[in-house]
Design a protein around this motif. Sequence first.
Motif, PDB file in Angstrom:
ATOM      1  N   GLY A  47       0.822  -1.205   0.000  1.00 53.38           N
ATOM      2  CA  GLY A  47       0.000   0.000   0.000  1.00 53.38           C
ATOM      3  C   GLY A  47       0.857   1.256   0.000  1.00 53.38           C
ATOM      4  O   GLY A  47       0.494   2.271  -0.608  1.00 53.38           O
ATOM      5  N   PHE A  48       2.011   1.195   0.667  1.00 54.74           N
ATOM      6  CA  PHE A  48       2.957   2.310   0.679  1.00 54.74           C
ATOM      7  C   PHE A  48       3.468   2.562  -0.736  1.00 54.74           C
ATOM      8  O   PHE A  48       3.487   3.707  -1.205  1.00 54.74           O
ATOM      9  CB  PHE A  48       4.116   1.977   1.636  1.00 54.74           C
ATOM     10  CG  PHE A  48       5.197   3.027   1.702  1.00 54.74           C
ATOM     11  CD1 PHE A  48       4.960   4.261   2.295  1.00 54.74           C
ATOM     12  CD2 PHE A  48       6.455   2.767   1.204  1.00 54.74           C
ATOM     13  CE1 PHE A  48       5.960   5.225   2.376  1.00 54.74           C
ATOM     14  CE2 PHE A  48       7.470   3.727   1.285  1.00 54.74           C
ATOM     15  CZ  PHE A  48       7.212   4.953   1.865  1.00 54.74           C
ATOM     16  N   ILE A  49       3.828   1.482  -1.430  1.00 54.10           N
ATOM     17  CA  ILE A  49       4.318   1.581  -2.814  1.00 54.10           C
ATOM     18  C   ILE A  49       3.236   2.189  -3.712  1.00 54.10           C
ATOM     19  O   ILE A  49       3.508   3.099  -4.494  1.00 54.10           O
ATOM     20  CB  ILE A  49       4.739   0.199  -3.367  1.00 54.10           C
ATOM     21  CG1 ILE A  49       5.777  -0.471  -2.466  1.00 54.10           C
ATOM     22  CG2 ILE A  49       5.215   0.309  -4.816  1.00 54.10           C
ATOM     23  CD1 ILE A  49       7.117   0.193  -2.401  1.00 54.10           C
ATOM     24  N   TYR A  50       2.001   1.678  -3.592  1.00 57.08           N
ATOM     25  CA  TYR A  50       0.902   2.189  -4.421  1.00 57.08           C
ATOM     26  C   TYR A  50       0.698   3.682  -4.190  1.00 57.08           C
ATOM     27  O   TYR A  50       0.490   4.435  -5.136  1.00 57.08           O
ATOM     28  CB  TYR A  50      -0.405   1.453  -4.122  1.00 57.08           C
ATOM     29  CG  TYR A  50      -0.426  -0.001  -4.537  1.00 57.08           C
ATOM     30  CD1 TYR A  50       0.266  -0.449  -5.659  1.00 57.08           C
ATOM     31  CD2 TYR A  50      -1.123  -0.937  -3.801  1.00 57.08           C
ATOM     32  CE1 TYR A  50       0.251  -1.787  -6.028  1.00 57.08           C
ATOM     33  CE2 TYR A  50      -1.154  -2.279  -4.160  1.00 57.08           C
ATOM     34  CZ  TYR A  50      -0.456  -2.700  -5.276  1.00 57.08           C
ATOM     35  OH  TYR A  50      -0.474  -4.020  -5.641  1.00 57.08           O
ATOM     36  N   PHE A  92      11.981   8.444  -8.162  1.00 54.27           N
ATOM     37  CA  PHE A  92      11.921   9.791  -7.599  1.00 54.27           C
ATOM     38  C   PHE A  92      13.326  10.389  -7.673  1.00 54.27           C
ATOM     39  O   PHE A  92      14.287   9.776  -7.227  1.00 54.27           O
ATOM     40  CB  PHE A  92      11.442   9.759  -6.147  1.00 54.27           C
ATOM     41  CG  PHE A  92       9.981   9.474  -6.003  1.00 54.27           C
ATOM     42  CD1 PHE A  92       9.072  10.510  -5.819  1.00 54.27           C
ATOM     43  CD2 PHE A  92       9.498   8.172  -6.049  1.00 54.27           C
ATOM     44  CE1 PHE A  92       7.708  10.250  -5.687  1.00 54.27           C
ATOM     45  CE2 PHE A  92       8.144   7.902  -5.919  1.00 54.27           C
ATOM     46  CZ  PHE A  92       7.245   8.950  -5.742  1.00 54.27           C
ATOM     47  N   ALA A  93      13.413  11.595  -8.242  1.00 48.98           N
ATOM     48  CA  ALA A  93      14.724  12.197  -8.487  1.00 48.98           C
ATOM     49  C   ALA A  93      15.377  12.729  -7.211  1.00 48.98           C
ATOM     50  O   ALA A  93      16.575  12.566  -7.012  1.00 48.98           O
ATOM     51  CB  ALA A  93      14.593  13.319  -9.509  1.00 48.98           C
ATOM     52  N   GLU A 133       3.395   5.725  -5.817  1.00 47.61           N
ATOM     53  CA  GLU A 133       3.255   5.761  -7.277  1.00 47.61           C
ATOM     54  C   GLU A 133       2.290   6.852  -7.735  1.00 47.61           C
ATOM     55  O   GLU A 133       2.331   7.275  -8.883  1.00 47.61           O
ATOM     56  CB  GLU A 133       2.799   4.394  -7.813  1.00 47.61           C
ATOM     57  CG  GLU A 133       3.854   3.307  -7.695  1.00 47.61           C
ATOM     58  CD  GLU A 133       5.001   3.436  -8.707  1.00 47.61           C
ATOM     59  OE1 GLU A 133       5.100   4.453  -9.409  1.00 47.61           O
ATOM     60  OE2 GLU A 133       5.811   2.499  -8.777  1.00 47.61           O
ATOM     61  N   GLU A 134       1.417   7.319  -6.834  1.00 47.89           N
ATOM     62  CA  GLU A 134       0.455   8.366  -7.188  1.00 47.89           C
ATOM     63  C   GLU A 134       1.056   9.768  -7.064  1.00 47.89           C
ATOM     64  O   GLU A 134       0.439  10.744  -7.481  1.00 47.89           O
ATOM     65  CB  GLU A 134      -0.790   8.258  -6.296  1.00 47.89           C
ATOM     66  CG  GLU A 134      -1.570   6.979  -6.530  1.00 47.89           C
ATOM     67  CD  GLU A 134      -2.714   6.796  -5.547  1.00 47.89           C
ATOM     68  OE1 GLU A 134      -2.968   7.709  -4.737  1.00 47.89           O
ATOM     69  OE2 GLU A 134      -3.338   5.728  -5.596  1.00 47.89           O
ATOM     70  N   MET A 172      11.924   5.143  -2.724  1.00 46.02           N
ATOM     71  CA  MET A 172      11.517   6.187  -3.661  1.00 46.02           C
ATOM     72  C   MET A 172      12.537   6.328  -4.792  1.00 46.02           C
ATOM     73  O   MET A 172      12.158   6.499  -5.956  1.00 46.02           O
ATOM     74  CB  MET A 172      11.311   7.510  -2.925  1.00 46.02           C
ATOM     75  CG  MET A 172      10.114   7.472  -1.984  1.00 46.02           C
ATOM     76  SD  MET A 172       9.996   8.916  -0.913  1.00 46.02           S
ATOM     77  CE  MET A 172       9.232  10.096  -2.042  1.00 46.02           C
ATOM     78  N   GLY A 173      13.811   6.218  -4.468  1.00 45.79           N
ATOM     79  CA  GLY A 173      14.853   6.266  -5.492  1.00 45.79           C
ATOM     80  C   GLY A 173      14.698   5.139  -6.498  1.00 45.79           C
ATOM     81  O   GLY A 173      14.820   5.340  -7.708  1.00 45.79           O
TER      82      GLY A 173
END
Length: 105
Positions: A47-50, A83-84, A53-54, A78-79
């Motif tokens: 759920g954290f990943i989902y 995510f930059a 992703e939003e 996140m990397g």
Amino acid sequence: MNISQDEWWSKLQEDGDAVILDVRTADEWGRGIIPGAINIDIYKGQGFIYSLEELDKSKNYYVYCAAGARSGQACNIMGQLGFATTYNLIGGMNNWDGPVVLPEE
């Protein structure tokens, strides 16, 4: 990137693309947050990943937890997701001496 509280806060103040991300549990979140933070509990697993992703991956994420370990993990995840820019608050809320507010219901 792990950065000190002073550097984290000063970068945040100057950043027009900043998003403050609190990865603590709902219970921890309810005890007080850094103003403007959004909450995505890292313990939610997939759920954290989902939820990540939003988010807009082009923004700069200022991530914190209670002590800095979970937020460090979150920055790594996140990397991997593309995510930059992520900044992990060393010491987390336990060492935070900046502003704290209660989250709005």
